[in-house]
Design a protein around this motif. Structure first.
Motif, PDB file in Angstrom:
ATOM      1  N   ALA A   1       0.838  -1.200   0.000  1.00 31.67           N
ATOM      2  CA  ALA A   1       0.000   0.000   0.000  1.00 31.67           C
ATOM      3  C   ALA A   1       0.871   1.248   0.000  1.00 31.67           C
ATOM      4  CB  ALA A   1      -0.930   0.006   1.210  1.00 31.67           C
ATOM      5  N   GLN A   2       2.029   1.183   0.675  1.00 33.92           N
ATOM      6  CA  GLN A   2       2.915   2.329   0.730  1.00 33.92           C
ATOM      7  C   GLN A   2       3.535   2.604  -0.627  1.00 33.92           C
ATOM      8  OE1 GLN A   2       5.779   1.367   3.718  1.00 33.92           O
ATOM      9  NE2 GLN A   2       4.274   1.294   5.353  1.00 33.92           N
ATOM     10  N   THR A   3       3.787   1.576  -1.432  1.00 31.72           N
ATOM     11  CA  THR A   3       4.452   1.764  -2.702  1.00 31.72           C
ATOM     12  C   THR A   3       3.467   1.853  -3.865  1.00 31.72           C
ATOM     13  OG1 THR A   3       4.727  -0.609  -2.940  1.00 31.72           O
ATOM     14  CG2 THR A   3       6.553   0.607  -1.957  1.00 31.72           C
ATOM     15  N   SER A   4       2.168   1.694  -3.597  1.00 27.90           N
ATOM     16  CA  SER A   4       1.208   1.697  -4.692  1.00 27.90           C
ATOM     17  C   SER A   4       0.909   3.105  -5.194  1.00 27.90           C
ATOM     18  CB  SER A   4      -0.082   0.999  -4.268  1.00 27.90           C
ATOM     19  OG  SER A   4      -0.717   1.738  -3.255  1.00 27.90           O
ATOM     20  N   GLN A   5       1.366   4.129  -4.517  1.00 26.39           N
ATOM     21  CA  GLN A   5       1.127   5.509  -4.930  1.00 26.39           C
ATOM     22  C   GLN A   5       2.191   5.940  -5.927  1.00 26.39           C
ATOM     23  OE1 GLN A   5      -1.622   7.154  -4.131  1.00 26.39           O
ATOM     24  NE2 GLN A   5      -2.241   5.319  -3.038  1.00 26.39           N
ATOM     25  N   ARG A   6       2.263   5.237  -7.042  1.00 27.62           N
ATOM     26  CA  ARG A   6       3.257   5.541  -8.063  1.00 27.62           C
ATOM     27  C   ARG A   6       2.914   6.842  -8.775  1.00 27.62           C
ATOM     28  NH1 ARG A   6       2.647   0.425 -11.304  1.00 27.62           N
ATOM     29  NH2 ARG A   6       3.941   1.505 -12.794  1.00 27.62           N
ATOM     30  N   GLN A   7       3.937   7.551  -9.181  1.00 20.85           N
ATOM     31  CA  GLN A   7       3.761   8.813  -9.886  1.00 20.85           C
ATOM     32  C   GLN A   7       3.212   8.547 -11.285  1.00 20.85           C
ATOM     33  OE1 GLN A   7       4.437  11.997  -8.721  1.00 20.85           O
ATOM     34  NE2 GLN A   7       4.700  11.007  -6.741  1.00 20.85           N
ATOM     35  N   PRO A   8       2.242   9.324 -11.745  1.00 19.20           N
ATOM     36  CA  PRO A   8       1.720   9.119 -13.100  1.00 19.20           C
ATOM     37  C   PRO A   8       2.709   9.626 -14.153  1.00 19.20           C
ATOM     38  CG  PRO A   8       0.643  10.979 -12.071  1.00 19.20           C
ATOM     39  CD  PRO A   8       1.522  10.364 -11.016  1.00 19.20           C
ATOM     40  N   ALA A   9       2.659   8.981 -15.321  1.00 20.57           N
ATOM     41  CA  ALA A   9       3.463   9.404 -16.461  1.00 20.57           C
ATOM     42  C   ALA A   9       2.538   9.559 -17.661  1.00 20.57           C
ATOM     43  CB  ALA A   9       4.540   8.370 -16.771  1.00 20.57           C
ATOM     44  N   PRO A  10       2.794  10.535 -18.506  1.00 20.98           N
ATOM     45  CA  PRO A  10       1.993  10.651 -19.723  1.00 20.98           C
ATOM     46  C   PRO A  10       2.135   9.379 -20.561  1.00 20.98           C
ATOM     47  CG  PRO A  10       3.445  12.557 -19.470  1.00 20.98           C
ATOM     48  CD  PRO A  10       3.825  11.567 -18.424  1.00 20.98           C
ATOM     49  N   ARG A  11       1.057   8.965 -21.184  1.00 22.60           N
ATOM     50  CA  ARG A  11       1.090   7.732 -21.991  1.00 22.60           C
ATOM     51  C   ARG A  11       2.077   7.835 -23.152  1.00 22.60           C
ATOM     52  NH1 ARG A  11      -1.284   3.545 -19.706  1.00 22.60           N
ATOM     53  NH2 ARG A  11      -3.119   4.097 -18.537  1.00 22.60           N
ATOM     54  N   ASN A  12       2.366   9.053 -23.610  1.00 25.17           N
ATOM     55  CA  ASN A  12       3.278   9.211 -24.737  1.00 25.17           C
ATOM     56  C   ASN A  12       4.717   9.499 -24.299  1.00 25.17           C
ATOM     57  OD1 ASN A  12       2.571  11.694 -23.761  1.00 25.17           O
ATOM     58  ND2 ASN A  12       2.389  12.686 -25.757  1.00 25.17           N
ATOM     59  N   ALA A  13       5.017   9.379 -22.998  1.00 28.98           N
ATOM     60  CA  ALA A  13       6.386   9.578 -22.518  1.00 28.98           C
ATOM     61  C   ALA A  13       7.283   8.484 -23.096  1.00 28.98           C
ATOM     62  CB  ALA A  13       6.430   9.553 -20.999  1.00 28.98           C
ATOM     63  N   LEU A  14       8.523   8.847 -23.405  1.00 28.16           N
ATOM     64  CA  LEU A  14       9.431   7.922 -24.072  1.00 28.16           C
ATOM     65  C   LEU A  14      10.854   8.163 -23.594  1.00 28.16           C
ATOM     66  CD1 LEU A  14       9.857   5.833 -26.430  1.00 28.16           C
ATOM     67  CD2 LEU A  14      10.186   7.831 -27.906  1.00 28.16           C
ATOM     68  N   VAL A  15      11.521   7.100 -23.176  1.00 25.08           N
ATOM     69  CA  VAL A  15      12.949   7.155 -22.866  1.00 25.08           C
ATOM     70  C   VAL A  15      13.645   6.273 -23.898  1.00 25.08           C
ATOM     71  CG1 VAL A  15      12.862   5.282 -21.152  1.00 25.08           C
ATOM     72  CG2 VAL A  15      14.701   6.968 -21.047  1.00 25.08           C
ATOM     73  N   TYR A  16      14.801   6.733 -24.382  1.00 25.16           N
ATOM     74  CA  TYR A  16      15.453   6.013 -25.479  1.00 25.16           C
ATOM     75  C   TYR A  16      16.967   6.233 -25.442  1.00 25.16           C
ATOM     76  CZ  TYR A  16      15.287  10.675 -27.545  1.00 25.16           C
ATOM     77  OH  TYR A  16      15.424  12.019 -27.758  1.00 25.16           O
ATOM     78  N   PHE A  17      17.671   5.386 -26.183  1.00 22.72           N
ATOM     79  CA  PHE A  17      19.119   5.481 -26.307  1.00 22.72           C
ATOM     80  C   PHE A  17      19.486   6.399 -27.478  1.00 22.72           C
ATOM     81  CE2 PHE A  17      18.645   1.361 -24.197  1.00 22.72           C
ATOM     82  CZ  PHE A  17      19.644   1.417 -23.233  1.00 22.72           C
ATOM     83  N   HIS A  18      20.286   7.438 -27.188  1.00 17.49           N
ATOM     84  CA  HIS A  18      20.955   8.178 -28.263  1.00 17.49           C
ATOM     85  C   HIS A  18      22.141   7.352 -28.733  1.00 17.49           C
ATOM     86  CE1 HIS A  18      19.093  12.102 -28.603  1.00 17.49           C
ATOM     87  NE2 HIS A  18      19.072  12.243 -27.294  1.00 17.49           N
ATOM     88  N   TYR A  19      22.850   6.761 -27.742  1.00 18.69           N
ATOM     89  CA  TYR A  19      24.019   5.926 -28.006  1.00 18.69           C
ATOM     90  C   TYR A  19      24.211   5.015 -26.814  1.00 18.69           C
ATOM     91  CZ  TYR A  19      28.684   4.368 -29.164  1.00 18.69           C
ATOM     92  OH  TYR A  19      29.759   3.582 -29.464  1.00 18.69           O
ATOM     93  N   PRO A  20      24.499   3.758 -27.011  1.00 15.88           N
ATOM     94  CA  PRO A  20      24.641   3.057 -28.288  1.00 15.88           C
ATOM     95  C   PRO A  20      23.287   2.666 -28.844  1.00 15.88           C
ATOM     96  CG  PRO A  20      25.033   1.524 -26.504  1.00 15.88           C
ATOM     97  CD  PRO A  20      24.783   2.869 -25.872  1.00 15.88           C
ATOM     98  N   LEU A  21      23.285   2.258 -30.090  1.00 17.00           N
ATOM     99  CA  LEU A  21      22.075   1.756 -30.725  1.00 17.00           C
ATOM    100  C   LEU A  21      22.102   0.233 -30.732  1.00 17.00           C
ATOM    101  CD1 LEU A  21      21.840   4.265 -33.697  1.00 17.00           C
ATOM    102  CD2 LEU A  21      20.673   4.365 -31.474  1.00 17.00           C
ATOM    103  N   ASP A  22      20.953  -0.365 -30.929  1.00 22.57           N
ATOM    104  CA  ASP A  22      20.835  -1.822 -30.907  1.00 22.57           C
ATOM    105  C   ASP A  22      21.764  -2.456 -31.951  1.00 22.57           C
ATOM    106  OD1 ASP A  22      19.744  -4.289 -30.058  1.00 22.57           O
ATOM    107  OD2 ASP A  22      18.316  -4.269 -31.716  1.00 22.57           O
ATOM    108  N   GLY A  23      22.490  -3.491 -31.514  1.00 21.59           N
ATOM    109  CA  GLY A  23      23.354  -4.254 -32.405  1.00 21.59           C
ATOM    110  C   GLY A  23      24.733  -3.671 -32.608  1.00 21.59           C
ATOM    111  N   LEU A  24      25.038  -2.560 -31.968  1.00 18.71           N
ATOM    112  CA  LEU A  24      26.320  -1.887 -32.163  1.00 18.71           C
ATOM    113  C   LEU A  24      27.458  -2.626 -31.460  1.00 18.71           C
ATOM    114  CD1 LEU A  24      27.215   0.719 -33.617  1.00 18.71           C
ATOM    115  CD2 LEU A  24      27.074   1.860 -31.416  1.00 18.71           C
ATOM    116  N   ARG A  25      28.629  -2.598 -32.085  1.00 18.50           N
ATOM    117  CA  ARG A  25      29.849  -3.092 -31.440  1.00 18.50           C
ATOM    118  C   ARG A  25      30.488  -1.900 -30.724  1.00 18.50           C
ATOM    119  NH1 ARG A  25      30.611  -8.124 -32.868  1.00 18.50           N
ATOM    120  NH2 ARG A  25      29.829  -8.873 -34.860  1.00 18.50           N
ATOM    121  N   VAL A  26      30.822  -2.096 -29.442  1.00 20.55           N
ATOM    122  CA  VAL A  26      31.354  -1.003 -28.626  1.00 20.55           C
ATOM    123  C   VAL A  26      32.631  -1.453 -27.931  1.00 20.55           C
ATOM    124  CG1 VAL A  26      29.082   0.052 -28.235  1.00 20.55           C
ATOM    125  CG2 VAL A  26      29.935  -1.673 -26.632  1.00 20.55           C
ATOM    126  N   PRO A  27      33.491  -0.490 -27.540  1.00 20.40           N
ATOM    127  CA  PRO A  27      34.671  -0.858 -26.746  1.00 20.40           C
ATOM    128  C   PRO A  27      34.246  -1.234 -25.324  1.00 20.40           C
ATOM    129  CG  PRO A  27      34.554   1.515 -27.016  1.00 20.40           C
ATOM    130  CD  PRO A  27      33.437   0.936 -27.840  1.00 20.40           C
TER     131      PRO A  27
END
Length: 151
Positions: A30-56
């Protein structure tokens, strides 16, 4: 008997009082059920690296966020959160704080990039936004899981 001795509470009574207090506290769920709302169109994403990339072995992860703002952990401001980088793991329960360990990197100061060092091989990365208590928003704002190949 002096006044201090008359006002001491025996250990058994203190334990009983503690048990009663704990039993009347709201359950953790009950203490943790008060989650903060987020807009349905909110988006977090990678600028770098991208999927499948070889990295050092040592590289910088750069993070993008749309429709929400970034605020450090502990700052309770609607429409904001801070980033977590999940390495080789899946997100935990959405109503629980994100753990802080090798696989769950907290960017609690509001950073939008972080330098990571990974051993050679294949690794998965995912981003998850947390609120001021490190708990995912409702609905969770998370990226797709990507795969990188460390050379």
């Amino acid at each position: 008997m002096n006044a201090a001795a008359r006002h001491r509470i025996p250990a058994a009574v203190r334990l009983l009082l503690l048990a009663v207090l704990l039993s009347t506290a709201p359950p953790l769920s009950a203490q943790t059920s008060q989650r903060q709302p987020a807009p349905r169109n909110a988006l977090v994403y990678f600028h770098y690296p991208l999927d499948g990339l070889r990295v050092p072995e040592r590289f910088t992860v750069r993070i993008g966020l749309k429709e929400m703002g970034v605020a450090p952990a502990g700052v309770d401001k609607p429409g904001t959160g801070h980033h977590h980088l999940l390495i080789d793991t899946d997100p935990g329960p959405p109503d629980q704080p994100i753990p802080s360990d090798y696989n769950n990197i907290h960017l609690g100061n509001g950073q939008t990039e972080v330098v990571v060092t990974l051993p050679k091989g294949t690794h998965t990365l995912q981003l998850l936004l947390g609120d001021h208590t490190h708990t995912p928003h409702r609905p969770p704002v998370m990226s797709q899981k990507i795969t990188v190949y460390v050379r």
